[in-house]
Design a protein around this motif. Structure first.
Motif, short mmCIF file in Angstrom:
data_model
loop_
_atom_site.label_atom_id
_atom_site.label_comp_id
_atom_site.label_asym_id
_atom_site.label_seq_id
_atom_site.Cartn_x
_atom_site.Cartn_y
_atom_site.Cartn_z
N ALA A 1 0.84 -1.17 0.24
CA ALA A 1 -0.01 0.04 -0.01
C ALA A 1 0.96 1.10 -0.06
CB ALA A 1 -0.88 -0.17 1.28
N ASP A 2 1.90 1.24 0.67
CA ASP A 2 2.65 2.33 0.79
C ASP A 2 3.41 2.60 -0.49
OD1 ASP A 2 2.03 2.79 3.37
OD2 ASP A 2 4.04 2.20 4.19
N ALA A 3 3.92 1.62 -1.32
CA ALA A 3 4.59 1.77 -2.62
C ALA A 3 3.48 2.13 -3.56
CB ALA A 3 4.95 0.23 -3.17
N VAL A 4 2.47 1.91 -3.52
CA VAL A 4 1.42 2.17 -4.67
C VAL A 4 1.10 3.76 -4.13
CG1 VAL A 4 -1.16 2.26 -4.88
CG2 VAL A 4 0.29 0.05 -4.93
N ASP A 5 1.11 4.26 -2.73
CA ASP A 5 0.85 5.62 -2.37
C ASP A 5 1.90 6.53 -2.97
OD1 ASP A 5 -1.67 5.52 -1.07
OD2 ASP A 5 -0.94 5.47 0.78
N ASP A 6 3.06 5.79 -2.79
CA ASP A 6 4.75 6.39 -3.30
C ASP A 6 4.41 7.03 -4.89
OD1 ASP A 6 6.79 8.01 -2.69
OD2 ASP A 6 7.97 6.26 -2.95
N VAL A 7 4.00 5.81 -5.70
CA VAL A 7 3.70 6.23 -6.96
C VAL A 7 2.65 7.11 -7.17
CG1 VAL A 7 3.18 4.86 -9.09
CG2 VAL A 7 4.48 3.63 -7.46
N LYS A 8 1.77 7.02 -6.75
CA LYS A 8 0.43 8.13 -6.89
C LYS A 8 0.96 9.56 -6.59
CE LYS A 8 -3.34 5.16 -6.89
NZ LYS A 8 -4.75 4.98 -6.45
N ASN A 9 1.74 9.69 -5.23
CA ASN A 9 2.05 10.97 -4.94
C ASN A 9 3.21 11.51 -5.68
OD1 ASN A 9 0.16 10.87 -2.94
ND2 ASN A 9 1.34 10.08 -1.21
N ASN A 10 4.39 10.62 -6.27
CA ASN A 10 5.27 11.12 -6.99
C ASN A 10 4.78 11.59 -8.22
OD1 ASN A 10 8.33 11.08 -6.62
ND2 ASN A 10 7.56 9.13 -5.15
N LEU A 11 3.61 10.89 -8.98
CA LEU A 11 3.41 11.48 -10.33
C LEU A 11 2.15 12.09 -10.31
CD1 LEU A 11 4.76 7.90 -11.33
CD2 LEU A 11 5.86 9.78 -12.25
N LYS A 12 1.38 11.78 -9.33
CA LYS A 12 -0.14 12.61 -9.41
C LYS A 12 -0.67 12.48 -11.02
CE LYS A 12 0.51 15.61 -5.78
NZ LYS A 12 1.65 15.27 -5.01
N ILE A 13 -0.73 11.32 -11.36
CA ILE A 13 -1.45 11.22 -12.78
C ILE A 13 -2.95 10.95 -12.41
CG2 ILE A 13 -1.52 9.93 -15.01
CD1 ILE A 13 1.70 9.45 -14.66
N LYS A 14 -3.77 11.57 -13.23
CA LYS A 14 -5.28 11.49 -12.92
C LYS A 14 -5.85 10.22 -13.36
CE LYS A 14 -8.77 14.42 -13.52
NZ LYS A 14 -8.98 15.76 -14.32
N ASN A 15 -5.45 9.72 -14.71
CA ASN A 15 -6.10 8.67 -15.23
C ASN A 15 -5.33 7.46 -14.85
OD1 ASN A 15 -8.68 9.86 -16.37
ND2 ASN A 15 -7.40 10.02 -18.33
N CYS A 16 -5.39 6.77 -13.66
CA CYS A 16 -4.46 5.95 -13.14
C CYS A 16 -5.42 4.72 -12.75
CB CYS A 16 -3.65 6.40 -12.06
SG CYS A 16 -3.23 4.98 -10.98
N LYS A 17 -4.95 3.60 -13.14
CA LYS A 17 -5.55 2.31 -12.45
C LYS A 17 -4.55 1.47 -11.83
CE LYS A 17 -9.85 0.95 -14.85
NZ LYS A 17 -10.31 0.16 -16.11
N VAL A 18 -4.91 0.73 -10.66
CA VAL A 18 -4.39 -0.21 -10.00
C VAL A 18 -4.74 -1.59 -10.29
CG1 VAL A 18 -3.01 -0.80 -7.83
CG2 VAL A 18 -3.64 1.56 -8.40
N ILE A 19 -3.86 -2.11 -10.88
CA ILE A 19 -4.32 -3.73 -11.37
C ILE A 19 -3.26 -4.76 -10.62
CG2 ILE A 19 -4.52 -5.12 -13.38
CD1 ILE A 19 -6.14 -2.94 -13.60
N CYS A 20 -4.10 -5.75 -9.94
CA CYS A 20 -3.24 -6.93 -9.18
C CYS A 20 -3.32 -7.93 -10.14
CB CYS A 20 -3.94 -7.14 -7.83
SG CYS A 20 -3.02 -8.43 -7.18
#
Ligand code: SAM
Length: 248
Positions: free
Chosen positions: A68-87
């Motif tokens: 969860a922290d890794a995903v948060d870091d990606v999102k906070n670093n890049l702040k791309i609106k159209n983003c999907k998290v796929i497992c």
């Protein structure tokens, strides 16, 4: 398109993606790829990313917090609106060409999470991921190979990636049917026969007609299920009937 991969084996992803079509696309900045290691988001001295399964049983389970922290870091670093998290999961939606081509029009960033061990704490999947995607009804040891399949299949659909734009359009599944057979030099092989005459004729209309007939014919022969969802034109219907008559 940006791919951000969460994986315990970053080099497995970056190295394999650096070859061929994906490698060129990354080099030419048509796609971007970064890999984030959940181990870098641990806080204990052993940097543990997994733990035993509640209820007992064999195998370890990937912990919620580092992922969860890794995903948060990606999102906070890049702040791309159209983003999907796929497992990546064998229990997910089976990936196919239409799912992948729809993804290109819907999102600018895919965060792909590769599981390992017995899998991932279900709470991460339920609260952080938008979807689960599967390679098919079999089990492999980790999500990285699935991540690479997705990156490759999506990258080749991005305009400018393939030398010839039409090449992806002719591929199997892009129009709901299989591709026709292909041949190259030499014209004759003693041990394997000769190239169909029509392909040597230089008659482009006849070649296109033959290719469409073969594509429809082999779809009917090998993957009749695909034809249930494909609306054929009158011309395609006639070509398929011709193919069936010829193989009788
Ligand atoms: N215990 C899990 C199950 O039976 O559903 C399988 C875990 S598998 C050994 C470890 C990881 O490999 C999964 O978390 C997933 O990321 C990946 N994986 C395995 N098979 C897959 C498939 N068919 N499609 C996508 N990912 C797969």
């Amino acid at each position: 398109m940006r791919f951000d991969v969460i994986s315990l084996f970053p080099e497995m992803v970056t190295k394999a993606a650096s070859y061929g079509v994906t490698g060129k696309a990354i080099e030419n900045k048509l796609v971007a790829l970064s890999v984030w290691n959940p181990r870098d988001y641990t806080h204990d001295k052993h940097r543990s990313v997994d733990d035993r399964s509640y209820g007992g049983g064999p195998g370890m389970v990937m912990k919620y917090q580092p992922l969860a922290d890794a995903v948060d870091d990606v999102k906070n670093n890049l702040k791309i609106k159209n983003c999907k998290v796929i497992c990546l999961s064998p229990q997910g939606k089976p990936i196919n060409q239409s799912l992948l081509s729809a993804t290109i029009t819907e999102v600018d960033q895919l965060i792909l999470v590769a599981g390992r061990y017995e899998g991932i704490d279900e709470r991460f999947i339920e609260t952080v991921c938008d979807d689960e995607w599967s390679l098919g009804d079999y089990i492999i040891s980790g999500g990285e190979l699935g991540v690479l399949v997705i990156i490759d299949a999506i990258t080749r659909l991005i305009p400018g990636v393939l030398g010839d734009e039409n090449s992806a359009k002719q591929d199997s599944y892009s129009d709901g049917i299989l591709d026709c057979p292909h041949y190259t030099r030499p014209e004759q092989l003693v041990q394997a026969g000769s190239v169909p005459k029509v392909l040597l004729s230089g008659n482009h209309a006849e070649i296109a007609r033959w290719r469409m007939k073969q594509a429809l014919g082999r779809t009917w022969h090998r993957r009749a299920d695909l034809l249930k969802y494909k609306k054929l034109t009158a011309m395609q219907d006639a070509l398929l009937e011709e193919f069936k008559f010829e193989v009788k």
